[in-house]
Design a protein around this motif. Sequence first.
Motif, mmCIF file in Angstrom:
data_model
loop_
_atom_site.group_PDB
_atom_site.id
_atom_site.type_symbol
_atom_site.label_atom_id
_atom_site.label_comp_id
_atom_site.label_asym_id
_atom_site.label_seq_id
_atom_site.Cartn_x
_atom_site.Cartn_y
_atom_site.Cartn_z
ATOM 1 N N ARG A 177 2.153 1.763 -3.442
ATOM 2 C CA ARG A 177 1.113 2.432 -4.387
ATOM 3 C C ARG A 177 0.712 3.750 -4.179
ATOM 4 O O ARG A 177 0.420 4.396 -5.227
ATOM 5 N N VAL A 178 1.093 4.330 -2.860
ATOM 6 C CA VAL A 178 0.650 5.796 -2.860
ATOM 7 C C VAL A 178 2.025 6.750 -2.812
ATOM 8 O O VAL A 178 2.018 7.985 -2.368
ATOM 9 N N LEU A 236 0.933 -1.243 0.069
ATOM 10 C CA LEU A 236 -0.024 0.026 0.075
ATOM 11 C C LEU A 236 0.768 1.118 -0.033
ATOM 12 O O LEU A 236 0.558 2.243 -0.620
ATOM 13 N N THR A 273 -6.750 6.691 -2.100
ATOM 14 C CA THR A 273 -6.645 5.384 -2.103
ATOM 15 C C THR A 273 -8.075 4.707 -1.279
ATOM 16 O O THR A 273 -8.271 5.276 -0.276
#
Length: 391
Positions: free
Chosen positions: A294-295, A291, A315
């Motif tokens: 992803r950001v 995660l 998200t």
Amino acid sequence: MDVAELRALLSSEGLRLLDEVGTIEASADVVRIVSRLRAEGHPAELVSAVLTQARLRAKARAKFGDFASRMLFTADGLEQATRLSVASLHAGRFAGAGIDVVADLGCGIGADALAMAALDLGVLAVERDEVTAAIASFNLAPFAAARVELGDATEIDLTGVGGVWLDPARRAGGRRLDDPADWSPPLDWAFALAERLPTGIKLGPGLDRELIPDGVEAQWVSVDGEVVELAVWSGVLARPEVGRAALVLRSGSAAELSAPQDSPDAAVGALGGYLLEPDGAVIRARLIGDLARRVDGRMLDPTIAWITSDTPPATPFGAGFRVLERFPLDVKILKKQLAARGIGALEIKKRGVDVDPAAFRARLALRGDASATLVLTRIAGARVALLAERL
């Protein structure tokens, strides 16, 4: 509920009275309702059974919506029952795998079996408790392809069954059973069955991860921010290359993060302008590193599940915050700073520090009309307080 109460409830008078009473909220004047029903000549045993069900139906709306008004429950059965939105996903997995007959072993009040039957799957629902089995029969009565059998899940004949769903009973007499060997059926037996037949097993999300066997898919599910279950899938029910998954359901939408195994941690870095608190399902599945990447984020601390980034973290897998100020975790300093900003409503989030939020809030003597979030945590070993606002 005992057998005599159930018989009274299932009588024509009992069912009529239950429909007449409707649902009873916790705040209702129960004494007044009891007095009225007794004055009408209804037996005390029947009144007690009806009022218990009316209260359970009110509580069940959170899991079953309008369907709750046409179902029956036990207190333990409702506590463990899968909410309808999640049960429908379980049923969809069996249907998607081409399994047309499912054995729901330890079906409880029949929540998952109901969702399966609604997809036209054949269902053999097995329950060893006589009262609970009768309630499951009532709830499944509209579905001709579903039948309930009173018996021990470990002794049932599974001939002709294509897949199995298991929700081991983890409560007895209102008490949680901590030892998996005491569950019904026991966890070891459930995992052994999963090696022979395509199986889904519903477990508590806090299950010791060391107990999860190799070669299965472990999926943690959260609903509106609450982690509600861990589902373990085997055989054709397990997806290829998915060993860990976090399914996040919120306001009718669904998003999933998955990986073959626990994800490597992201690098630790300096505090940025934004924070991301991963959803509990992501934390349980140990996919925090994925995660963070992803950001385009980094970890605040290698042992704490806070992600920081330089841009807003858009998200569905967590809650984002804009960092306003950084302070040392010191009550005197924070009290002064919050008072200067007129902050009277304060959401306190803590992770990695030994603080009682309620006691801490009281010491801040908050006053004012403004609101904010205070994150109590550690950065590079130092205890800090981050004043933030939700995105």
